[in-house]
Design a protein around this motif. Structure first.
Motif, PDB file in Angstrom:
ATOM      1  N   LEU A  62      54.945  37.070  43.400  1.00 38.27           N
ATOM      2  CA  LEU A  62      53.760  36.659  42.649  1.00 38.27           C
ATOM      3  C   LEU A  62      52.620  37.648  42.831  1.00 38.27           C
ATOM      4  O   LEU A  62      51.831  37.871  41.900  1.00 38.27           O
ATOM      5  CB  LEU A  62      53.336  35.259  43.097  1.00 38.27           C
ATOM      6  CG  LEU A  62      52.265  34.563  42.255  1.00 38.27           C
ATOM      7  CD1 LEU A  62      52.754  34.389  40.819  1.00 38.27           C
ATOM      8  CD2 LEU A  62      51.905  33.214  42.860  1.00 38.27           C
ATOM      9  N   SER A  63      52.539  38.260  44.002  1.00 40.46           N
ATOM     10  CA  SER A  63      51.464  39.234  44.256  1.00 40.46           C
ATOM     11  C   SER A  63      51.567  40.422  43.312  1.00 40.46           C
ATOM     12  O   SER A  63      50.545  40.986  42.891  1.00 40.46           O
ATOM     13  CB  SER A  63      51.531  39.723  45.713  1.00 40.46           C
ATOM     14  OG  SER A  63      52.792  40.312  45.985  1.00 40.46           O
ATOM     15  N   ARG A  64      52.796  40.812  42.972  1.00 41.19           N
ATOM     16  CA  ARG A  64      52.999  41.943  42.059  1.00 41.19           C
ATOM     17  C   ARG A  64      52.499  41.606  40.660  1.00 41.19           C
ATOM     18  O   ARG A  64      51.899  42.433  39.972  1.00 41.19           O
ATOM     19  CB  ARG A  64      54.491  42.291  42.022  1.00 41.19           C
ATOM     20  CG  ARG A  64      54.831  43.615  41.351  1.00 41.19           C
ATOM     21  CD  ARG A  64      54.432  44.776  42.243  1.00 41.19           C
ATOM     22  NE  ARG A  64      54.822  46.043  41.657  1.00 41.19           N
ATOM     23  CZ  ARG A  64      55.987  46.652  41.899  1.00 41.19           C
ATOM     24  NH1 ARG A  64      56.861  46.096  42.727  1.00 41.19           N
ATOM     25  NH2 ARG A  64      56.256  47.821  41.361  1.00 41.19           N
ATOM     26  N   LEU A  65      52.740  40.367  40.231  1.00 46.16           N
ATOM     27  CA  LEU A  65      52.283  39.943  38.903  1.00 46.16           C
ATOM     28  C   LEU A  65      50.766  39.781  38.864  1.00 46.16           C
ATOM     29  O   LEU A  65      50.127  40.115  37.869  1.00 46.16           O
ATOM     30  CB  LEU A  65      52.953  38.626  38.518  1.00 46.16           C
ATOM     31  CG  LEU A  65      54.445  38.689  38.173  1.00 46.16           C
ATOM     32  CD1 LEU A  65      55.026  37.289  38.045  1.00 46.16           C
ATOM     33  CD2 LEU A  65      54.665  39.475  36.895  1.00 46.16           C
ATOM     34  N   LEU A  66      50.202  39.266  39.951  1.00 46.30           N
ATOM     35  CA  LEU A  66      48.759  39.044  39.980  1.00 46.30           C
ATOM     36  C   LEU A  66      47.976  40.348  40.006  1.00 46.30           C
ATOM     37  O   LEU A  66      46.799  40.376  39.627  1.00 46.30           O
ATOM     38  CB  LEU A  66      48.384  38.180  41.180  1.00 46.30           C
ATOM     39  CG  LEU A  66      48.878  36.730  41.123  1.00 46.30           C
ATOM     40  CD1 LEU A  66      48.468  35.980  42.380  1.00 46.30           C
ATOM     41  CD2 LEU A  66      48.332  36.022  39.883  1.00 46.30           C
ATOM     42  N   LYS A  67      48.603  41.440  40.453  1.00 45.60           N
ATOM     43  CA  LYS A  67      47.942  42.745  40.413  1.00 45.60           C
ATOM     44  C   LYS A  67      47.573  43.126  38.990  1.00 45.60           C
ATOM     45  O   LYS A  67      46.526  43.717  38.733  1.00 45.60           O
ATOM     46  CB  LYS A  67      48.851  43.817  41.014  1.00 45.60           C
ATOM     47  CG  LYS A  67      48.849  43.869  42.529  1.00 45.60           C
ATOM     48  CD  LYS A  67      49.713  45.007  43.030  1.00 45.60           C
ATOM     49  CE  LYS A  67      49.723  45.061  44.553  1.00 45.60           C
ATOM     50  NZ  LYS A  67      50.565  46.173  45.055  1.00 45.60           N
ATOM     51  N   LYS A  70      44.358  41.420  37.755  1.00 44.91           N
ATOM     52  CA  LYS A  70      43.095  42.014  38.215  1.00 44.91           C
ATOM     53  C   LYS A  70      42.602  43.090  37.254  1.00 44.91           C
ATOM     54  O   LYS A  70      41.399  43.294  37.103  1.00 44.91           O
ATOM     55  CB  LYS A  70      43.276  42.604  39.612  1.00 44.91           C
ATOM     56  CG  LYS A  70      43.512  41.570  40.703  1.00 44.91           C
ATOM     57  CD  LYS A  70      43.696  42.236  42.058  1.00 44.91           C
ATOM     58  CE  LYS A  70      43.989  41.218  43.144  1.00 44.91           C
ATOM     59  NZ  LYS A  70      44.212  41.868  44.458  1.00 44.91           N
ATOM     60  N   GLY A  71      43.540  43.776  36.616  1.00 49.27           N
ATOM     61  CA  GLY A  71      43.160  44.862  35.720  1.00 49.27           C
ATOM     62  C   GLY A  71      42.460  44.413  34.451  1.00 49.27           C
ATOM     63  O   GLY A  71      41.772  45.204  33.803  1.00 49.27           O
ATOM     64  N   ILE A 118      49.328  35.724  28.915  1.00 46.58           N
ATOM     65  CA  ILE A 118      49.777  36.910  28.167  1.00 46.58           C
ATOM     66  C   ILE A 118      50.112  38.051  29.128  1.00 46.58           C
ATOM     67  O   ILE A 118      51.153  38.701  29.016  1.00 46.58           O
ATOM     68  CB  ILE A 118      48.693  37.358  27.161  1.00 46.58           C
ATOM     69  CG1 ILE A 118      48.635  36.388  25.979  1.00 46.58           C
ATOM     70  CG2 ILE A 118      48.973  38.773  26.644  1.00 46.58           C
ATOM     71  CD1 ILE A 118      47.448  36.614  25.059  1.00 46.58           C
ATOM     72  N   VAL A 119      49.212  38.296  30.098  1.00 45.79           N
ATOM     73  CA  VAL A 119      49.420  39.407  31.032  1.00 45.79           C
ATOM     74  C   VAL A 119      50.628  39.148  31.926  1.00 45.79           C
ATOM     75  O   VAL A 119      51.447  40.038  32.163  1.00 45.79           O
ATOM     76  CB  VAL A 119      48.153  39.632  31.883  1.00 45.79           C
ATOM     77  CG1 VAL A 119      48.402  40.682  32.950  1.00 45.79           C
ATOM     78  CG2 VAL A 119      46.999  40.070  31.002  1.00 45.79           C
TER      79      VAL A 119
END
Length: 266
Positions: A62-67, A70-71, A118-119
């Motif tokens: 999940l941390s990889r997706l949440l990065k 942030k963008g 979407i992201v």
């Protein structure tokens, strides 16, 4: 730069990774449409449930997706701000040109949720599909457009090259930035104008490097007699499997559920 996930593939042994790229492209395309069709709490909750299932099946951290989220926080907040204070409805607070209404709050929350979904859904697609598979899937999916003389193969090739260049350019940017900092450049101090001026020593070498890489790639393709996709075969042709048909069925069921909820006013 670490927040950019386009062109980055996360290797894992998951059901989503094993799906045909055409299935994933179709699923994301349909999901994005349904996100904008969904306008109630129930339909958005169903979209959220579908996304959670996909995240679990993909075995992505999940941390990889949440990065990636942030963008786009700045874009999300700016969009939500305009929706929040410029949507007409039952007024709660008013000051000058700014008007806060119940409808504005409701729509602003939905805008943030849609941006988030979407992201994350796009991130699942790019992280579980290699650039080669993704472009092969696009080329195969849009193959009927060849009859209309649309350059499907050329567009797919451009997309493949672009995605392959993203990690390379990010790495190049990091190297140039560190080299400029070692020479005394400062990218974090001063006002906005000064920071923009300070980016010139970073942008100019990056553009020159990108153009040089593009010329080298074009020369390499020409020297190997590349003339487009006509008559070319695939090393690994895409073939649908049983799991792909199951995935198509799940997507259709999801679409029917959203449509029925909309029809009955939920």
């Amino acid at each position: 730069m670490a927040k950019v996930i386009l062109g980055q593939y996360y290797k894992a042994d998951s059901l989503i990774h094993k799906l045909d790229p055409r299935v994933k492209l179709f699923g994301v395309f349909v999901y994005l449409i349904l996100l904008f069709v969904s306008n109630s709490v129930l339909t958005l909750a169903l979209c959220a449930s579908f996304l959670v299932v996909c995240i679990v099946l993909s075995k992505l951290p999940l941390s990889r997706l949440l990065k990636s989220v942030k963008g786009i926080l700045y874009i999300m907040f700016i969009s939500a701000f305009f929706v929040l204070f410029f949507t007409k409805g039952e007024i709660i607070w008013e000051w000058g040109i700014f008007t806060l209404s119940k409808e504005g709050i409701n729509q602003a929350i939905k805008v943030c949720i849609r941006f988030l979904f979407i992201v994350i859904s796009s991130g699942i697609l790019t992280l579980t599909t290699t650039p080669n598979d993704l472009t092969d899937g696009m080329e195969k999916a849009f193959a009927p457009l060849n009859k209309l003389h649309f350059p499907v193969h050329d567009v797919a090739m451009i997309m493949s090259i672009a995605m392959r260049f993203v990690p390379i350019l990010l790495d190049e940017t990091d190297k140039i930035k560190k080299a400029q900092i070692a020479r005394g450049a400062d990218f974090d101090e001063g006002n906005i104008i000064e920071r923009m001026r300070g980016m010139i020593p970073l942008i100019v070498p990056l553009v020159v490097s990108a153009m040089s890489r593009a010329v080298d790639l074009a020369t390499a393709m020409e020297s190997r007699c590349y003339r487009g996709g006509e008559g070319r075969t695939k090393f690994k042709p895409l073939v649908y499997k049983k799991v792909d048909y199951i995935a198509y069925t799940a997507i259709v069921v999801f679409v029917l559920a959203i449509v029925l909820l909309r029809i009955f006013g939920f």
